[in-house]
Design an enzyme around this catalytic site. Structure first.
Site, PDB file in Angstrom:
ATOM      1  N   TYR A  53      67.694   4.048  35.102  1.00 41.21           N
ATOM      2  CA  TYR A  53      67.447   3.089  35.139  1.00 41.21           C
ATOM      3  C   TYR A  53      66.236   1.700  35.109  1.00 41.21           C
ATOM      4  CZ  TYR A  53      68.751   6.822  38.880  1.00 41.21           C
ATOM      5  OH  TYR A  53      69.887   7.594  39.411  1.00 41.21           O
TER       6      TYR A  53
ATOM      7  N   ASN B 233      62.684   6.873  56.784  1.00 45.84           N
ATOM      8  CA  ASN B 233      63.115   8.063  55.986  1.00 45.84           C
ATOM      9  C   ASN B 233      62.686   9.369  55.905  1.00 45.84           C
ATOM     10  OD1 ASN B 233      65.186   6.770  55.506  1.00 45.84           O
ATOM     11  ND2 ASN B 233      64.554   6.214  53.875  1.00 45.84           N
TER      12      ASN B 233
ATOM     13  N   ARG C 237      61.688   1.369  56.330  1.00 44.65           N
ATOM     14  CA  ARG C 237      62.114   2.438  55.987  1.00 44.65           C
ATOM     15  C   ARG C 237      62.087   3.329  55.166  1.00 44.65           C
ATOM     16  NH1 ARG C 237      67.962   0.842  55.443  1.00 44.65           N
ATOM     17  NH2 ARG C 237      67.516  -0.829  57.491  1.00 44.65           N
TER      18      ARG C 237
END
Length: 261
Positions: free
Chosen positions: A52, A238, A234
């Site tokens: 990543y 979540n 969000r």
């Protein structure tokens, strides 16, 4: 909004929070800001990977959060192409993350056949050296897990694999359960049609979003979730999965969305 999150115990006794924060595809600035937001909201499990290229940003966010290192469960992953210098890669990850240990180190996906066991032995060696508390794999089949276990006498604690209602495979889940391997599901929202009438209907009944319903469904199956978002609202929704309960009928209806088999 901080709430106690449910955990599952790994073989060494470490408590792994079932709700984790994923950082795949988050660029440096977004990775830092999103992890900071996640930790403020209440997440205590953060998942990254060498692939990543945001380990330093994740590490800085954990440090700047003001939380003790012990309070955050930190995972990174080894790329198969780094298998031959696994320890050096781990030391680099630790330096980038600004920590002297990992809570979990995973092999990101299976190596070539001739390196499967030697790579696993490298992870076990790092665990024995105290550099990592738990070791596991990602994208492995139960058969490959058995191969590693048979060769070394030591089993992966975790297998991180794609999971969603469409990919729901009770037999595969049972294979992991039988071995005592914790399943972490990734891309659960990405691989789901959130406009599916089954999901929207259940969401409407519970005053939740379809995404929350899908994530809560994972938890009903004791599958660790790793939702990712760069939007704070969000990130918050979540995590906010305890304000409603799915019924057995809801879970069965979502299970039935599977396209496996």
């Amino acid at each position: 909004m901080l709430r106690m999150t449910k955990t599952v115990n790994l073989p060494d006794g470490t408590a792994l929070p079932l709700i984790g924060f994923g950082t795949w595809q988050l660029q440096p600035k977004a990775a830092y800001e999103s992890v900071r937001a996640a930790l403020e909201i209440g997440y205590r499990h953060v998942d990254t990977a060498t692939l990543y290229q945001n380990e330093s940003d994740v590490g800085r966010a954990v440090k700047d959060s003001g939380l003790d290192r012990e309070q955050v469960f930190l995972t990174t992953k080894l790329r198969p192409q780094d298998a031959r210098h696994a320890r050096r890669t781990l030391e680099s990850s630790l330096q980038l993350l600004g920590t002297d240990y990992l809570d979990l180190w995973l092999i990101h996906w299976p190596t070539d056949q001739d390196e499967l066991v030697s790579t696993w032995q490298e992870l076990l060696s790092a665990k024995d050296a105290g550099l990592v508390r738990n070791v596991g794999v990602s994208n492995y089949s139960p058969e490959l897990i058995d191969l590693l276990t048979k060769a070394t006498g030591r089993q992966p604690a975790v297998n991180q694999i794609p999971w969603s209602p469409a990919q729901h495979d009770p037999a595969l889940l049972e294979e992991h359960r039988r071995r005592g391997v914790v399943v972490e599901g990734y891309s659960g929202l990405k691989n789901t049609d959130l406009n599916d009438p089954v999901l929207t209907g259940i969401a409407q009944r519970h005053g939740a979003t379809p995404a929350q319903v899908v994530l809560r469904w994972h938890l009903e199956h004791d599958i660790v979730i790793l939702p990712r978002s760069s939007r704070r609202e969000r990130v918050a929704t979540n995590f906010d999965l305890q304000g409603f309960d799915l019924t057995a009928e809801d879970v069965a209806a979502i299970d039935a969305l599977t396209q496996v088999g």
